[in-house]
Design a protein around this motif. Structure first.
Motif, PDB file in Angstrom:
ATOM      1  N   ASN A 252      -5.183   4.789  10.332  1.00 54.54           N
ATOM      2  CA  ASN A 252      -4.232   5.827   9.888  1.00 54.54           C
ATOM      3  C   ASN A 252      -3.269   5.332   8.812  1.00 54.54           C
ATOM      4  O   ASN A 252      -2.178   5.859   8.670  1.00 54.54           O
ATOM      5  CB  ASN A 252      -3.460   6.378  11.090  1.00 54.54           C
ATOM      6  CG  ASN A 252      -2.545   5.346  11.722  1.00 54.54           C
ATOM      7  OD1 ASN A 252      -2.608   4.168  11.375  1.00 54.54           O
ATOM      8  ND2 ASN A 252      -1.700   5.777  12.652  1.00 54.54           N
ATOM      9  N   THR A 253      -3.686   4.330   8.045  1.00 53.60           N
ATOM     10  CA  THR A 253      -2.821   3.780   6.989  1.00 53.60           C
ATOM     11  C   THR A 253      -3.513   3.852   5.635  1.00 53.60           C
ATOM     12  O   THR A 253      -4.680   3.477   5.501  1.00 53.60           O
ATOM     13  CB  THR A 253      -2.465   2.308   7.290  1.00 53.60           C
ATOM     14  OG1 THR A 253      -1.768   2.239   8.534  1.00 53.60           O
ATOM     15  CG2 THR A 253      -1.585   1.722   6.191  1.00 53.60           C
ATOM     16  N   ILE A 254      -2.786   4.353   4.647  1.00 55.88           N
ATOM     17  CA  ILE A 254      -3.235   4.290   3.249  1.00 55.88           C
ATOM     18  C   ILE A 254      -2.281   3.353   2.512  1.00 55.88           C
ATOM     19  O   ILE A 254      -1.057   3.449   2.661  1.00 55.88           O
ATOM     20  CB  ILE A 254      -3.232   5.681   2.573  1.00 55.88           C
ATOM     21  CG1 ILE A 254      -4.283   6.583   3.206  1.00 55.88           C
ATOM     22  CG2 ILE A 254      -3.489   5.559   1.067  1.00 55.88           C
ATOM     23  CD1 ILE A 254      -4.286   7.996   2.640  1.00 55.88           C
ATOM     24  N   VAL A 255      -2.848   2.455   1.725  1.00 58.58           N
ATOM     25  CA  VAL A 255      -2.060   1.512   0.942  1.00 58.58           C
ATOM     26  C   VAL A 255      -2.137   1.915  -0.531  1.00 58.58           C
ATOM     27  O   VAL A 255      -3.228   2.087  -1.075  1.00 58.58           O
ATOM     28  CB  VAL A 255      -2.579   0.070   1.123  1.00 58.58           C
ATOM     29  CG1 VAL A 255      -1.748  -0.905   0.290  1.00 58.58           C
ATOM     30  CG2 VAL A 255      -2.547  -0.318   2.591  1.00 58.58           C
ATOM     31  N   VAL A 256      -0.988   2.097  -1.149  1.00 60.55           N
ATOM     32  CA  VAL A 256      -0.924   2.481  -2.566  1.00 60.55           C
ATOM     33  C   VAL A 256      -0.231   1.358  -3.328  1.00 60.55           C
ATOM     34  O   VAL A 256       0.818   0.869  -2.894  1.00 60.55           O
ATOM     35  CB  VAL A 256      -0.140   3.802  -2.751  1.00 60.55           C
ATOM     36  CG1 VAL A 256      -0.165   4.230  -4.217  1.00 60.55           C
ATOM     37  CG2 VAL A 256      -0.718   4.902  -1.874  1.00 60.55           C
ATOM     38  N   TYR A 257      -0.817   0.950  -4.444  1.00 55.40           N
ATOM     39  CA  TYR A 257      -0.202  -0.133  -5.219  1.00 55.40           C
ATOM     40  C   TYR A 257      -0.212   0.188  -6.706  1.00 55.40           C
ATOM     41  O   TYR A 257      -1.008   0.988  -7.195  1.00 55.40           O
ATOM     42  CB  TYR A 257      -0.917  -1.465  -4.959  1.00 55.40           C
ATOM     43  CG  TYR A 257      -2.273  -1.625  -5.609  1.00 55.40           C
ATOM     44  CD1 TYR A 257      -2.428  -2.371  -6.773  1.00 55.40           C
ATOM     45  CD2 TYR A 257      -3.406  -1.030  -5.064  1.00 55.40           C
ATOM     46  CE1 TYR A 257      -3.660  -2.529  -7.379  1.00 55.40           C
ATOM     47  CE2 TYR A 257      -4.654  -1.173  -5.652  1.00 55.40           C
ATOM     48  CZ  TYR A 257      -4.774  -1.928  -6.809  1.00 55.40           C
ATOM     49  OH  TYR A 257      -6.006  -2.063  -7.412  1.00 55.40           O
ATOM     50  N   THR A 258       0.719  -0.440  -7.401  1.00 55.93           N
ATOM     51  CA  THR A 258       0.776  -0.333  -8.857  1.00 55.93           C
ATOM     52  C   THR A 258       0.065  -1.539  -9.464  1.00 55.93           C
ATOM     53  O   THR A 258       0.121  -2.638  -8.899  1.00 55.93           O
ATOM     54  CB  THR A 258       2.232  -0.298  -9.346  1.00 55.93           C
ATOM     55  OG1 THR A 258       2.262  -0.602 -10.745  1.00 55.93           O
ATOM     56  CG2 THR A 258       3.089  -1.336  -8.639  1.00 55.93           C
ATOM     57  N   PRO A 259      -0.590  -1.374 -10.605  1.00 55.99           N
ATOM     58  CA  PRO A 259      -1.221  -2.524 -11.274  1.00 55.99           C
ATOM     59  C   PRO A 259      -0.226  -3.606 -11.694  1.00 55.99           C
ATOM     60  O   PRO A 259      -0.636  -4.695 -12.096  1.00 55.99           O
ATOM     61  CB  PRO A 259      -1.892  -1.893 -12.505  1.00 55.99           C
ATOM     62  CG  PRO A 259      -2.096  -0.465 -12.135  1.00 55.99           C
ATOM     63  CD  PRO A 259      -0.935  -0.108 -11.267  1.00 55.99           C
ATOM     64  N   ALA A 260       1.078  -3.326 -11.601  1.00 54.83           N
ATOM     65  CA  ALA A 260       2.069  -4.365 -11.876  1.00 54.83           C
ATOM     66  C   ALA A 260       2.057  -5.452 -10.796  1.00 54.83           C
ATOM     67  O   ALA A 260       2.576  -6.540 -11.005  1.00 54.83           O
ATOM     68  CB  ALA A 260       3.466  -3.754 -11.982  1.00 54.83           C
TER      69      ALA A 260
ATOM     70  N   ILE B 102      -4.093   7.822  -6.110  1.00 49.88           N
ATOM     71  CA  ILE B 102      -3.444   8.697  -5.128  1.00 49.88           C
ATOM     72  C   ILE B 102      -2.877   9.938  -5.818  1.00 49.88           C
ATOM     73  O   ILE B 102      -2.929  11.045  -5.260  1.00 49.88           O
ATOM     74  CB  ILE B 102      -2.359   7.949  -4.318  1.00 49.88           C
ATOM     75  CG1 ILE B 102      -2.013   8.727  -3.047  1.00 49.88           C
ATOM     76  CG2 ILE B 102      -1.104   7.703  -5.132  1.00 49.88           C
ATOM     77  CD1 ILE B 102      -3.078   8.686  -1.995  1.00 49.88           C
ATOM     78  N   LEU B 103      -2.364   9.786  -7.049  1.00 44.66           N
ATOM     79  CA  LEU B 103      -1.912  10.962  -7.800  1.00 44.66           C
ATOM     80  C   LEU B 103      -3.066  11.909  -8.064  1.00 44.66           C
ATOM     81  O   LEU B 103      -2.924  13.132  -7.982  1.00 44.66           O
ATOM     82  CB  LEU B 103      -1.278  10.543  -9.134  1.00 44.66           C
ATOM     83  CG  LEU B 103       0.228  10.292  -9.166  1.00 44.66           C
ATOM     84  CD1 LEU B 103       0.664   9.940 -10.575  1.00 44.66           C
ATOM     85  CD2 LEU B 103       0.997  11.509  -8.668  1.00 44.66           C
ATOM     86  N   GLY B 104      -4.226  11.344  -8.390  1.00 43.22           N
ATOM     87  CA  GLY B 104      -5.423  12.161  -8.591  1.00 43.22           C
ATOM     88  C   GLY B 104      -5.799  12.916  -7.335  1.00 43.22           C
ATOM     89  O   GLY B 104      -6.172  14.099  -7.389  1.00 43.22           O
TER      90      GLY B 104
ATOM     91  N   PHE C 170       5.449  11.509   0.147  1.00 42.44           N
ATOM     92  CA  PHE C 170       4.836  11.377   1.465  1.00 42.44           C
ATOM     93  C   PHE C 170       5.886  11.429   2.578  1.00 42.44           C
ATOM     94  O   PHE C 170       5.642  12.021   3.641  1.00 42.44           O
ATOM     95  CB  PHE C 170       4.014  10.093   1.549  1.00 42.44           C
ATOM     96  CG  PHE C 170       2.672  10.208   0.890  1.00 42.44           C
ATOM     97  CD1 PHE C 170       1.723  11.110   1.359  1.00 42.44           C
ATOM     98  CD2 PHE C 170       2.347   9.436  -0.203  1.00 42.44           C
ATOM     99  CE1 PHE C 170       0.485  11.237   0.761  1.00 42.44           C
ATOM    100  CE2 PHE C 170       1.109   9.545  -0.816  1.00 42.44           C
ATOM    101  CZ  PHE C 170       0.174  10.448  -0.330  1.00 42.44           C
ATOM    102  N   LYS C 171       7.051  10.832   2.352  1.00 45.87           N
ATOM    103  CA  LYS C 171       8.111  10.902   3.349  1.00 45.87           C
ATOM    104  C   LYS C 171       8.565  12.345   3.556  1.00 45.87           C
ATOM    105  O   LYS C 171       8.786  12.783   4.701  1.00 45.87           O
ATOM    106  CB  LYS C 171       9.287  10.021   2.916  1.00 45.87           C
ATOM    107  CG  LYS C 171      10.382   9.883   3.965  1.00 45.87           C
ATOM    108  CD  LYS C 171       9.908   9.078   5.160  1.00 45.87           C
ATOM    109  CE  LYS C 171      11.013   8.889   6.176  1.00 45.87           C
ATOM    110  NZ  LYS C 171      10.548   8.142   7.368  1.00 45.87           N
ATOM    111  N   SER C 172       8.672  13.086   2.456  1.00 42.64           N
ATOM    112  CA  SER C 172       9.079  14.494   2.541  1.00 42.64           C
ATOM    113  C   SER C 172       8.042  15.343   3.262  1.00 42.64           C
ATOM    114  O   SER C 172       8.368  16.405   3.796  1.00 42.64           O
ATOM    115  CB  SER C 172       9.319  15.061   1.135  1.00 42.64           C
ATOM    116  OG  SER C 172      10.365  14.386   0.481  1.00 42.64           O
ATOM    117  N   ASN C 173       6.807  14.863   3.269  1.00 49.26           N
ATOM    118  CA  ASN C 173       5.727  15.582   3.949  1.00 49.26           C
ATOM    119  C   ASN C 173       5.455  15.034   5.358  1.00 49.26           C
ATOM    120  O   ASN C 173       4.387  15.250   5.920  1.00 49.26           O
ATOM    121  CB  ASN C 173       4.455  15.542   3.103  1.00 49.26           C
ATOM    122  CG  ASN C 173       4.487  16.550   1.966  1.00 49.26           C
ATOM    123  OD1 ASN C 173       4.234  17.733   2.152  1.00 49.26           O
ATOM    124  ND2 ASN C 173       4.838  16.087   0.776  1.00 49.26           N
ATOM    125  N   GLY C 174       6.433  14.311   5.907  1.00 48.45           N
ATOM    126  CA  GLY C 174       6.365  13.920   7.304  1.00 48.45           C
ATOM    127  C   GLY C 174       5.599  12.646   7.599  1.00 48.45           C
ATOM    128  O   GLY C 174       5.339  12.345   8.773  1.00 48.45           O
TER     129      GLY C 174
END
Length: 430
Positions: free
Chosen positions: A54-62, A86-88, A8-12
């Motif tokens: 304008n925010t998406i939150v991504v988390y790991t099940p850990a 999000i990978l999907g 996401f950082k690489s995509n601005g």
């Protein structure tokens, strides 16, 4: 998670995050201008990431369920997605090549990503380990083709829509999530049903698909495997070709198997075997996957992510193959109380293959302690005499007091942060 952050950082996009501890990976993200904090405190979340629209939150099940930052975003109706979701989303409109399995998926997917890069296929690869070639777990390319490591933990891989997929292993693991091995196998069957074009499986796995193996009469079958000057060389039989003298610079026969899996996926996608063979010559490996930290005549230090009995067996077999007459010290940090409990006898059997053993305390990750399940309890089951518990603080002293010529540090917790300490201590002594 860090590969997604980089993507996401690489995509601005603006990216910030939380992690439990600072590591080399988080430091590399901070160098990429990604703000990271290490205390679970909502006030530490930058204000621009508290805007709902304008925010998406991504988390790991850990992340534990009681995590205050996660609950803040959930209660305030932010768009909150698991890593797999999000990978999907990222890969659903691409030709998706997914690698699943309880062992081998990181190495297989990283080899596959490298083959596609070297073949000038503009793929983006999301990996579970740091590639030595790219010093990253993200190989950035276009949006047409994606390579993903499909994680079975928490049934995450069922969020993907793979066109070509590989299943490397269905050994029992994550029984804290699945309850029993049959439930894990059922999830792999569900994953197989999601594959739209071609499923490739390790020979012997009870799923319908093309098979791969070593001298197993598989559809993709490695033959005439031999070692020359520390490298593996083998021939490959595919459903339509026979190609000789493929060379890889990775230790261990299990890595021949991982290579054949990646080759099968790349060839199924349409990469010719000569192009694949050339790409494999330049593959350098993955950090914490049989990574040499010291390699001299009188001392060898190896770092590996192995955290399951099958993986530990593969590491020991590789070491015995390469150093048959040398004394081997294993330093193991068990990962998860539940995994230690579920596979205690298998761990004991694997760890008993070392000449000398040091156990660190169990790394809890997402878990609370289980009464009676400790490293001392596990050590009692190990059937060698030269064994001990070591604290992190005393580990270097204990290692320096050992006369082992080959030292291997294994585990999926924070043992990786101790490797440089041991390397520096051993280098100073020598």
């Amino acid at each position: 998670m860090s590969a997604i952050a980089r993507y996401f950082k690489s995509n601005g996009k603006n990216v910030a995050g939380y992690d439990k501890v600072s590591t080399d990976i988080t430091k590399s993200l901070e160098e990429f201008d990604i703000a990271i904090h290490f205390e679970d405190d909502v006030t530490l979340v930058p204000s621009e990431f508290k805007k709902l629209d304008n925010t998406i939150v991504v988390y790991t099940p850990a992340i534990p369920n009681k995590h205050s930052e996660l609950n803040y975003f959930l209660k305030n109706n932010f768009k909150v997605l698991k890593r797999s979701e999000i990978l999907g989303e990222i890969t659903k409109n691409s030709i998706c090549l997914a690698v699943a399995g309880t062992h081998g998926k990181t190495t297989t997917s990283t080899i596959l990503g490298h083959i596609l890069k070297e073949a000038d296929v503009n793929a983006t690869s999301f990996l579970g380990g740091i590639s030595e070639n790219y010093n990253s777990n993200l190989i950035l390319g276009g949006e047409k083709i994606s390579v993903v490591e499909a994680d079975e933990f928490d049934r995450s891989f069922l969020k993907l829509s793979p066109d070509i997929a590989c299943i490397t292993s269905t050994d029992a693991d994550h029984l804290d999530i699945y309850g029993n091995h049959d439930e894990l196998l059922a999830s792999f069957k569900d994953f197989a049903k999601k594959v739209s074009k071609t499923l490739i499986v390790k020979k012997g796995i009870a799923l319908n698909g093309q098979t791969y193996g070593i001298e197993e009469d598989a559809d993709y079958d490695a033959k005439n495997v031999r070692i020359q000057n520390g490298s593996y060389i083998f021939d490959i039989k595919t459903p339509s070709e026979y190609y000789k003298n493929i060379k890889i610079n990775l230790p261990g026969k299990h890595n021949v198997l991982n290579t054949v899996a990646a080759l099968a996926m790349a060839n199924t996608y349409g990469i010719p075997l000569p192009v694949i063979a050339k790409a494999l010559l330049s593959f350098k490996g993955i950090k914490r996957r049989f990574s040499y930290k010291i390699k001299s005549a009188n001392k060898v230090l190896i770092d590996d992510y192995a955290h399951h009995p099958t993986e530990i067996n593969a590491v020991i077999e590789s070491i015995r193959e390469m150093y048959p007459s040398k004394k081997v010290l294993g330093i193991f940090q068990p990962h998860l109380f539940s995994r230690t409990k579920d596979f205690a006898d298998d761990f004991a059997s694997s760890l008993s293959k070392f000449d000398e053993l040091m156990l660190l305390d169990i790394y809890p990750a997402r878990e609370l302690p289980i009464e009676g399940i400790t490293s001392s309890w596990l050590l009692d089951k190990v059937e060698i005499d030269d064994k001990r518990i070591s604290s992190k603080e005393n580990l270097l002293e204990n290692v320096l007091n050992s006369n082992a010529e080959v030292i291997v540090m294994i585990g999926a917790g924070d043992i990786g942060e101790l490797v440089e300490v041991i390397k520096t201590g051993l280098s100073s002594e020598n």
